[in-house]
Each structure stands twice: as structure tokens, then as C-alpha cells.
Scaffold this motif. Structure first.
Motif, PDB file in Angstrom:
ATOM      1  N   LEU A 173       0.831  -1.207   0.000  1.00 33.76           N
ATOM      2  CA  LEU A 173       0.000   0.000   0.000  1.00 33.76           C
ATOM      3  C   LEU A 173       0.865   1.257   0.000  1.00 33.76           C
ATOM      4  N   LEU A 174       1.973   1.228   0.745  1.00 33.32           N
ATOM      5  CA  LEU A 174       2.871   2.379   0.799  1.00 33.32           C
ATOM      6  C   LEU A 174       3.500   2.628  -0.571  1.00 33.32           C
ATOM      7  N   TYR A 175       3.929   1.589  -1.258  1.00 32.77           N
ATOM      8  CA  TYR A 175       4.531   1.764  -2.584  1.00 32.77           C
ATOM      9  C   TYR A 175       3.529   2.386  -3.549  1.00 32.77           C
ATOM     10  N   THR A 176       2.256   1.983  -3.429  1.00 32.87           N
ATOM     11  CA  THR A 176       1.211   2.551  -4.282  1.00 32.87           C
ATOM     12  C   THR A 176       1.078   4.053  -4.047  1.00 32.87           C
ATOM     13  N   VAL A 228       4.258  15.602  -1.992  1.00 29.71           N
ATOM     14  CA  VAL A 228       3.648  15.529  -0.662  1.00 29.71           C
ATOM     15  C   VAL A 228       4.697  15.142   0.378  1.00 29.71           C
ATOM     16  N   ARG A 229       4.631  15.787   1.539  1.00 30.98           N
ATOM     17  CA  ARG A 229       5.485  15.403   2.670  1.00 30.98           C
ATOM     18  C   ARG A 229       4.816  14.238   3.380  1.00 30.98           C
ATOM     19  N   ILE A 230       5.592  13.192   3.655  1.00 28.75           N
ATOM     20  CA  ILE A 230       5.031  11.972   4.224  1.00 28.75           C
ATOM     21  C   ILE A 230       5.651  11.669   5.584  1.00 28.75           C
ATOM     22  N   LEU A 231       4.781  11.343   6.542  1.00 31.09           N
ATOM     23  CA  LEU A 231       5.227  10.918   7.863  1.00 31.09           C
ATOM     24  C   LEU A 231       4.902   9.441   8.016  1.00 31.09           C
ATOM     25  N   LEU A 232       5.931   8.617   8.141  1.00 31.96           N
ATOM     26  CA  LEU A 232       5.749   7.191   8.372  1.00 31.96           C
ATOM     27  C   LEU A 232       5.791   6.947   9.875  1.00 31.96           C
ATOM     28  N   VAL A 233       4.646   6.560  10.436  1.00 31.74           N
ATOM     29  CA  VAL A 233       4.548   6.341  11.877  1.00 31.74           C
ATOM     30  C   VAL A 233       4.613   4.848  12.164  1.00 31.74           C
ATOM     31  N   LEU A 234       5.624   4.441  12.893  1.00 28.00           N
ATOM     32  CA  LEU A 234       5.741   3.058  13.355  1.00 28.00           C
ATOM     33  C   LEU A 234       5.012   2.999  14.683  1.00 28.00           C
ATOM     34  N   SER A 235       3.767   2.530  14.641  1.00 28.97           N
ATOM     35  CA  SER A 235       2.894   2.620  15.811  1.00 28.97           C
ATOM     36  C   SER A 235       3.013   1.409  16.726  1.00 28.97           C
ATOM     37  N   THR A 260       9.751  13.529   0.565  1.00 31.82           N
ATOM     38  CA  THR A 260      10.491  13.529   1.820  1.00 31.82           C
ATOM     39  C   THR A 260       9.705  12.694   2.819  1.00 31.82           C
ATOM     40  N   VAL A 261      10.308  11.605   3.300  1.00 28.35           N
ATOM     41  CA  VAL A 261       9.638  10.728   4.259  1.00 28.35           C
ATOM     42  C   VAL A 261      10.328  10.859   5.611  1.00 28.35           C
ATOM     43  N   THR A 262       9.561  11.243   6.619  1.00 27.05           N
ATOM     44  CA  THR A 262      10.055  11.327   7.993  1.00 27.05           C
ATOM     45  C   THR A 262       9.535  10.115   8.750  1.00 27.05           C
ATOM     46  N   ILE A 263      10.406   9.439   9.484  1.00 27.68           N
ATOM     47  CA  ILE A 263      10.022   8.225  10.212  1.00 27.68           C
ATOM     48  C   ILE A 263       9.995   8.520  11.712  1.00 27.68           C
ATOM     49  N   VAL A 264       8.878   8.181  12.346  1.00 23.14           N
ATOM     50  CA  VAL A 264       8.717   8.420  13.786  1.00 23.14           C
ATOM     51  C   VAL A 264       8.194   7.152  14.446  1.00 23.14           C
ATOM     52  N   GLU A 265       8.779   6.771  15.563  1.00 24.38           N
ATOM     53  CA  GLU A 265       8.254   5.685  16.386  1.00 24.38           C
ATOM     54  C   GLU A 265       7.269   6.286  17.367  1.00 24.38           C
ATOM     55  N   ALA A 266       6.100   5.661  17.516  1.00 23.32           N
ATOM     56  CA  ALA A 266       5.081   6.266  18.360  1.00 23.32           C
ATOM     57  C   ALA A 266       4.270   5.231  19.122  1.00 23.32           C
ATOM     58  N   SER A 267       3.671   5.683  20.215  1.00 17.54           N
ATOM     59  CA  SER A 267       2.736   4.883  20.984  1.00 17.54           C
ATOM     60  C   SER A 267       1.604   5.783  21.447  1.00 17.54           C
ATOM     61  N   SER A 268       0.382   5.402  21.134  1.00 18.52           N
ATOM     62  CA  SER A 268      -0.779   6.194  21.538  1.00 18.52           C
ATOM     63  C   SER A 268      -1.013   6.123  23.041  1.00 18.52           C
ATOM     64  N   VAL A 269      -0.489   5.070  23.679  1.00 16.61           N
ATOM     65  CA  VAL A 269      -0.673   4.897  25.124  1.00 16.61           C
ATOM     66  C   VAL A 269       0.385   5.667  25.905  1.00 16.61           C
ATOM     67  N   SER A 270       1.660   5.434  25.582  1.00 15.37           N
ATOM     68  CA  SER A 270       2.744   6.098  26.319  1.00 15.37           C
ATOM     69  C   SER A 270       3.059   7.488  25.777  1.00 15.37           C
ATOM     70  N   LYS A 271       2.537   7.813  24.589  1.00 14.32           N
ATOM     71  CA  LYS A 271       2.748   9.097  23.907  1.00 14.32           C
ATOM     72  C   LYS A 271       4.189   9.258  23.412  1.00 14.32           C
ATOM     73  N   ILE A 272       4.917   8.149  23.307  1.00 16.30           N
ATOM     74  CA  ILE A 272       6.241   8.175  22.686  1.00 16.30           C
ATOM     75  C   ILE A 272       6.108   8.733  21.275  1.00 16.30           C
ATOM     76  N   GLY A 273       6.997   9.642  20.907  1.00 18.40           N
ATOM     77  CA  GLY A 273       7.030  10.168  19.548  1.00 18.40           C
ATOM     78  C   GLY A 273       6.049  11.288  19.258  1.00 18.40           C
TER      79      GLY A 273
END
Length: 202
Positions: free
Chosen positions: A129-132, A142-149, A178-191
Motif C-alpha cells: 500500500l505504501l509503494y502505491t 507531498v510530505r510523508i510521515l511514516l509512523v511506526l505505531s 520527503t519521508v520522515t520516520i517516527v516511532e510512536a505509541s498512543s498509550v505512552s505518547k512516545i514520539g
């Protein structure tokens, strides 16, 4: 022009990748905790995210933003001065709507793509899906944010495995975006500070 068709930012990702939890937590950090549960999004949802103000400049963490005075920023190689956004509207589109995501690609400037790092079995489909998205002609600037959730559920090596399976190092040499990669957690609010910083840039 409807609000749903022309949002400030799109949020996409496979089913159950964590899009809804992420956006709800960004909109209201106290709304998501360890007991929170959500069902897969059917259709679309709009979130109005108002950025927290703590009196400090956190935008430096993105690496391409420099403070310039009280309310302006210098962005990019040419040092263009802009005023950071105070809020943003994000349109979440359900993963089950992937076949028609492209209907929402007109006039998009920012795109968040969410991948569940705790589910390695899903990453291959997430990559397709990302390649598409990256190949879509209308999204070349488009500026893209890749969130590793769901990083609170993932072991440390999962980040590297996820990026390897997505072939990000190879992709970033070939794509225009431009792809920015962020590690995140909705519970701990990391990232979250990094996500807010990325969203603030006009």
C-alpha cells in the motif's frame, strides 16, 4: 469543496494499524490509555488537532526547522520563513477503503502513513500500500510521515525489522517525496512531540 475531500492532511494505513488511536490521542492525549479499544474505521473520520503550547520550541527535533524570532520558523535548505500552524485537520480513511484511497489524493500536501510494528505479518501488505502511495503522480510533492505505531507492544528489534521489510533505505534513494520516520505509541505518547512538530510545518 467538502471538508472531507480537501483536508490539511490525510492519515492512511492498513486495517488495525493504529490510525484511530493515534489521531484520538493527538487530539486529546487523555482520551487513550491501556484500556482503550477501537473498532476498524468504516468510511472516514475528521480530527481537529490543536497543538500543545509549552512555551518552548520543539520543532528543532525535525532537523529541518530553525527558530527565527518568536513566532516564525526557517524551513528547508533555502531558509524560507514561515509561521507554524496552530492546529490542523486530519482526515482518517479506513484501511478497508484502500482500493479507493486515490479518490482523496487531490490537493493533499501532507500524508501520515501508519504501520503496526507489533504485527510483522501485516507489514508486507502495508508495504504494498505504501509503494502505491509513493508512486501516485499527484503525491510526488507531498510530505510523508511514516509512523511506526504500537511501539509499547513491540520489542526493540521490531523497528529495524519493520524498516527492512518495508525496504525504506532503498526506497528513500529512489522516491521524490520527503519521508520522515517516527516511532510512536498512543498509550505512552512516545514520539508525539516529533509528530506535532512535523504537523506544525505549513
Amino acid at each position: 469543496m467538502s471538508l472531507a475531500r480537501h483536508p490539511d492532511c490525510l492519515c492512511l494505513g492498513p486495517k488495525r494499524s493504529g490510525k484511530t488511536h493515534l489521531l484520538k490521542a493527538l487530539q486529546d492525549p487523555d482520551s487513550i490509555d491501556e484500556t482503550s479499544y477501537s473498532t476498524p474505521t468504516v468510511g472516514t473520520s475528521i480530527y481537529n488537532i490543536i497543538f500543545p503550547t509549552d512555551g518552548e520550541d520543539t520543532l528543532k527535533s525535525t532537523g529541518n526547522v530553525v527558530k527565527d524570532g518568536e513566532d516564525t520558523l526557517k524551513v528547508g535548505k533555502k531558509g524560507k520563513t514561515v509561521v507554524p500552524l496552530k492546529s490542523i485537520r486530519v482526515l482518517e480513511i479506513g484501511g478497508n477503503m484502500a482500493p479507493i484511497w486515490r479518490q482523496y489524493f487531490d490537493d493533499v500536501k501532507k500524508l501520515i502513513y501508519v504501520v503496526d510494528t507489533a504485527n510483522l505479518c501485516q507489514i508486507s501488505s502495508a508495504g504494498v500500500l505504501l509503494y502505491t502511495i509513493l508512486a501516485e503522480p499527484r503525491l510526488q510533492k507531498v510530505r510523508i510521515l511514516l509512523v511506526l505505531s504500537k511501539m509499547d507492544y513491540a520489542y526493540r528489534q521490531m523497528r529495524n525489522e519493520a524498516l527492512l521489510m518495508l525496504q525504506m533505505s532503498k526506497l528513500q534513494k529512489q522516491i521524490r517525496q520527503t519521508v520522515t520516520i517516527v516511532e510512536a505509541s498512543s498509550v505512552s505518547k512516545i514520539g508525539f512531540s516529533d509528530i506535532y512538530d512535523w504537523l506544525k510545518i505549513p
